[in-house]
Design an enzyme around this catalytic site. Structure first.
Site, PDB file in Angstrom:
ATOM      1  N   LEU A 168     -47.741 -66.092 -35.520  1.00  0.00           N
ATOM      2  CA  LEU A 168     -48.354 -65.853 -34.220  1.00  0.00           C
ATOM      3  C   LEU A 168     -47.331 -65.921 -33.099  1.00  0.00           C
ATOM      4  CD1 LEU A 168     -51.423 -68.104 -34.955  1.00  0.00           C
ATOM      5  CD2 LEU A 168     -51.249 -65.633 -35.232  1.00  0.00           C
ATOM      6  N   ARG A 169     -46.110 -66.288 -33.433  1.00  0.00           N
ATOM      7  CA  ARG A 169     -44.978 -66.323 -32.496  1.00  0.00           C
ATOM      8  C   ARG A 169     -45.160 -67.316 -31.369  1.00  0.00           C
ATOM      9  NH1 ARG A 169     -41.407 -64.215 -35.937  1.00  0.00           N
ATOM     10  NH2 ARG A 169     -41.438 -61.944 -36.060  1.00  0.00           N
ATOM     11  N   ASP A 188     -49.198 -61.759 -44.510  1.00  0.00           N
ATOM     12  CA  ASP A 188     -47.794 -61.969 -44.133  1.00  0.00           C
ATOM     13  C   ASP A 188     -47.520 -61.341 -42.770  1.00  0.00           C
ATOM     14  OD1 ASP A 188     -44.515 -61.539 -45.742  1.00  0.00           O
ATOM     15  OD2 ASP A 188     -45.370 -63.172 -44.556  1.00  0.00           O
TER      16      ASP A 188
END
Lengths: 164, 445, 320
Positions: free
Chosen positions: B73-74, B314
């Site tokens: 999700l950064r 992924d």
């Protein structure tokens, strides 16, 4: 095929006769690939000229390279004599817009500076787009712009015309 | 962006759908009644049930919400781009109600405070549930252990090195021992640090294309090391993103032996092979690299027979500029949250598998993997990945008949790179519910 | 290469970029070789220039240093009357962090007509061809380990010049094949042109067995690899190989795989010896052999200019 009938062999005979007067001892015949080359080969033999005739192609100097690309097949230019100071007689089958002759002269100049360049053709079909003229032509005809006129050579060496 | 304005106590009725629950092998038409965030009835609606809202599910399938074991999700790191918002919205648009994210964020998730902040931010969005993995070593550097007990309390459901190989076997041994102390699951990518450095799968194609190759050895050597350490420490290990037939065979034998290992594969490796790289298409630059047909066939068979437990997206959003580079320099990764369901159905169709079996790989199986963690439920809401009376109302209602074409620009995720761009896939999500609230409604979007 | 359309060819199967020999039909290869013959004769005239690329700007984009290759491309472009601009990328804005595609976009804004690109990463020219303006042509001067198509073509020209017919030859490619873009281009060209036996010769660390999928016979024994060969292509051994734990020393390599007069005697008596250059004397090839009667290493360089002129003029004349 058009109904206009051109007797290539007869015209060749007339061209040969005219050339006897035109050709000097130091002249070199250079035929423009492909029909002109065939003509030059036979003329060189029939006129019993010394040395060899040359073959020249316009492929590397054409002005339509950007649109048409490099010609797929053309024998490379072969001039087995010194161009500097020579009287060159260019031979072609059909003279039309004059662009091929312009390109051929540029190609010729890559080899040296001739004493003079004269042009002889079998058929002059008018439609010039550049200030080029032939010293002699065996016939003058007019054809519609879309039609192509070309010399053909049979396996026995006889000439004929293709009009498409 | 989806905003969820419903009150948690609302009553919902989903009518006319086909209810499919892989965990209980239930597959029958029926209504689903929801109250206070839980499923209160399946099948016939209760006599005195007065719903505040009714969702028409005729022609649709009602499935437990998907549980995706691997989605990046950064955040922390990209707060200014509002990535958590966009990626969580992408999750619910894809029918995913529980997201597990790896710890390779900026900074790395190795401090309880970071984990708490992330969980807090995620819960405030009222979209999918977020379960972070904590870093196994500080900064993922492979030297010192993290505070696994504290991190578990803060909300971590397991510990991982993400894609960073842990070269020091002494440290890895210690880390597994420590994790085993608290019953934590360690999530490891089986990839040898030294052999695993190529950009494509070693083989005839990589040789032909002049790309450095990762041999299958990189995976099998790492697996052999991991299994030996598991035998010695008794730690539970979840193997992430298997890529080779040989690796899968080793996992099969390890499970037969009774070792406490589980595993997953990504949707990319389920469907694609190295040939799909084409003319150096950077969308195919993935970690692990795409392997050959034989390996893909082994992955499919293993997922179908349960040797491999779960299927993951992924999901890895990659910046546009990071892919506009020569293949070896391009950043690996592909977007996947919005494609997980469709790619599962696509696999089921290709393999001739019944949906209920295929969909287990993205619902009940991942939930079971998570349940092994400490505390009896692994820190995950009990009943996740299942559709049962008394369980959480985390549901995915989708149309199995509609086919759609993957158009990168239309994705909600900020990661627009997908190897499946232009593919026509089955299955369109209509509603996604989390805790009884409608987190995604295709009609309102 | 695969299901998608080959980006090097337009709808009429004419060459618009030269990125790799792989995927080019045999007639296209023969056309390039035939045209190169024409330019060879041009290079022997007084006036070595033709106006085909007059007014066109050719940008040499070398991300990897190579004075040799860059010079031959420069000479070729100038003989076609093009304007040539050399970009030393290592010292330019890319070193300051400008991306590859930004560099290309900036150059396109300066009206580049053709990019000649050498890059350290396989596939870079494909990325460039995909992103540059439609009328711009790309020539791959070497990308990573993947391809060096003009070298492959000039090697084929050389073989055709000395051996005429590809279809009854035994060709041995010797040395560091796994890292060689020249080897890959040579192998693709040889298989396309119908060479029946191609041998890849070298130790296992430099000649992997999956090379046979490219249509070659893998030989780890030098004598077996050279025996009866008509053409021997020796590849350069780069120093990095020793530090990458692939070979113990240059000395041992020369002893086991170097081309000496003794080894050469195992090939056919009229076999030709080729090398893309620059040669490492005493490492892959013995000085006596490099300078000997069977060596055609210097003619390769001459043919290289004609082949590059052919490639540039052919692609410049075709529209996308």
């Amino acid at each position: 095929m058009s109904t206009l009938h051109l007797d290539a062999e007869a015209l060749y005979g007339e061209l040969l006769a005219a050339m006897r007067a035109l050709v000097q001892p130091g002249s070199a015949l250079v035929g423009i690939w492909r029909g002109g080359a065939w003509l030059a080969e036979r003329l060189h033999r029939d006129l019993q000229l010394a040395g060899e005739h040359g073959v020249i192609t316009s492929a590397l100097h054409r002005d339509d390279f950007s649109s048409r690309g490099l010609a797929a097949s053309a024998d490379p230019t072969r001039l087995p004599f010194e161009v500097d100071g020579r009287h060159i007689v260019l031979v072609d089958d059909v003279l039309y817009t004059g662009r091929t002759i312009r390109a051929v002269i540029n190609e010729l100049y890559d080899f040296g500076r001739p004493a003079s360049v004269t042009l002889v053709v079998l058929v002059d079909r008018g439609g010039r787009e550049l200030p080029i003229c032939a010293a002699c032509s065996a016939a003058r005809v007019t054809l519609p712009a879309g039609q192509r006129l070309r010399l053909a050579r049979a396996t026995d060496g006889r000439f004929s015309f293709e009009i498409r | 962006m989806t905003t969820n304005t419903q009150r948690a106590g609302q009553r919902l009725l989903i009518t006319g759908g086909r209810v499919v629950d892989p965990a209980s092998a239930h597959d029958a038409p029926g209504d689903v009644a929801i109250a206070d965030g839980r499923v209160v009835a399946i099948g016939a609606r209760p006599a005195d049930f007065a719903p505040d809202r009714t969702l028409d599910a005729r022609g649709l399938v009602v499935l437990p919400g998907l549980v995706d074991l691997a989605a990046r999700l950064r955040e922390p790191g990209h707060e200014h781009e509002r990535m958590l918002e966009s990626e969580m919205a992408a999750a619910v648009a894809g029918g995913v109600t529980s997201v597990i994210c790896p710890p390779d964020t900026e900074p790395v998730l190795d401090e309880p405070g970071l984990v708490q902040m992330l969980k807090y931010r995620a819960s405030g969005l009222h979209l999918a549930r977020l379960y972070p993995l904590g870093a196994l070593t500080r900064g993922l550097a492979g030297d010192t252990l993290t505070e696994m007990a504290e991190l578990t309390e803060a909300g971590c459901v397991g510990f991982s090195q993400a894609d960073v190989a842990l070269k020091d076997t002494l440290v890895l041994h210690r880390a597994l021992q420590y994790a085993a102390t608290f019953g934590c699951t360690v999530w490891l990518r089986p990839s040898d640090a030294y052999l695993g450095g190529g950009v494509a799968a070693k083989g005839a194609l990589a040789t032909r294309m002049g790309l450095s190759g990762v041999p299958v050895l990189a995976e099998t050597i790492a697996l052999a090391t991991i299994f030996e350490l598991v035998r010695d420490t008794g730690a539970r290990v979840h193997l992430c993103r298997l890529s080779s037939a040989a690796g899968i065979e080793m996992v099969r034998r390890a499970r037969a032996e009774g070792l406490p290992v589980t595993s997953d594969v990504s949707v990319n490796h389920l469907h694609l092979t190295d040939i799909d790289i084409g003319y150096f298409n950077a969308s195919m630059r993935l970690t692990p690299p795409l392997r050959q047909q034989r390996d893909r066939d082994a992955i499919r068979a293993a997922l179908a027979d349960g040797t491999v437990d779960a299927l993951v997206s992924d999901h890895t959003p990659v910046d546009k500029d990071a892919k506009n580079l020569p293949f070896a320099e391009a950043e690996p990764g592909a977007t996947g949250l919005e494609l997980l369901l469709s790619l599962t159905l696509h696999w089921a169709a290709a393999a001739g598998l019944p949906w209920i079996q295929a969909l287990a790989a993205v619902t009940s199986a991942p939930a079971r993997i998570l349940s092994h963690g400490p505390g009896g439920d692994g820190g995950v809401v009990p009943g996740a990945g299942t559709l049962a009376v008394g369980g959480p109302a985390d549901l995915c209602v989708f149309d199995p008949e509609t086919r759609w074409t993957v158009n990168a620009a239309a994705l909600r995720s900020q990661g627009k790179h997908t190897p499946f761009s232009g593919y026509e896939l089955p299955g369109r999500v209509r509603y996604t519910l989390v805790g009884g609230s409608v987190a995604f409604d295709a009609g309102a979007a | 290469m695969l299901a998608r359309n080959n980006p090097q060819l337009n709808r009429h199967e004419e060459l618009i970029h030269l990125l790799s020999i792989e995927g080019l039909p045999q007639p296209v290869l023969h056309h390039i070789l035939d045209t190169a013959g024409t330019f060879l004769s041009v290079n022997e005239r007084e006036v070595k220039k033709v106006p085909l690329l007059r007014g066109k700007s050719v940008f040499n984009l070398f991300f990897e240093n190579s004075t040799r290759t860059r010079t031959t491309f420069e000479i070729a472009a100038k003989r076609l009357s093009a304007d040539v601009i050399n970009l030393d990328i290592a010292r330019s804005s890319t070193a300051k962090g400008e991306s590859l595609l930004d560099t290309i976009a900036n150059l396109s804004a300066m009206h580049a007509d053709m990019f000649v690109v050498r890059h350290g990463e396989s596939g870079a020219p494909y990325l460039i061809a995909q992103h540059c303006a439609p009328h711009v042509h790309v020539v791959n001067a070497g990308d990573g380990r993947h391809a060096h198509p003009t070298q492959g073509l000039l090697d084929m020209y050389t073989i055709r010049h000395y051996k005429r017919d590809f279809r009854n030859l035994v060709v041995a490619v010797v040395g560091d094949i796994v890292h060689s873009r020249v080897a890959r281009s040579d192998i693709h060209a040889l298989t396309t042109l119908g060479v029946p036996e191609i041998r890849a010769v070298g130790p296992k660390t430099l000649v992997p067995s999956d090379l046979k999928e490219m249509g070659v016979r893998v030989c780890h024994d030098m004598s077996e690899g050279i025996r009866g060969a008509d053409v021997i292509i020796m590849l350069r051994l780069q120093n990095e190989r020793m530090s990458g734990a692939m070979l113990p020393s240059a000395g041992e390599f020369f002893k086991t795989y170097g081309l000496t007069a003794e080894k050469l005697a195992l090939a056919k008596p009229d076999a030709i010896v080729m090398h893309p250059g620059p040669i490492n004397r005493g490492v892959e090839i013995d000085s006596a052999v490099a300078d000997g009667t069977q060596s055609v290493i210097l003619p390769q360089v001459t043919f290289g200019i004609a082949v590059r002129m052919a490639v540039m003029s052919i692609i410049a004349g075709n529209t996308p």
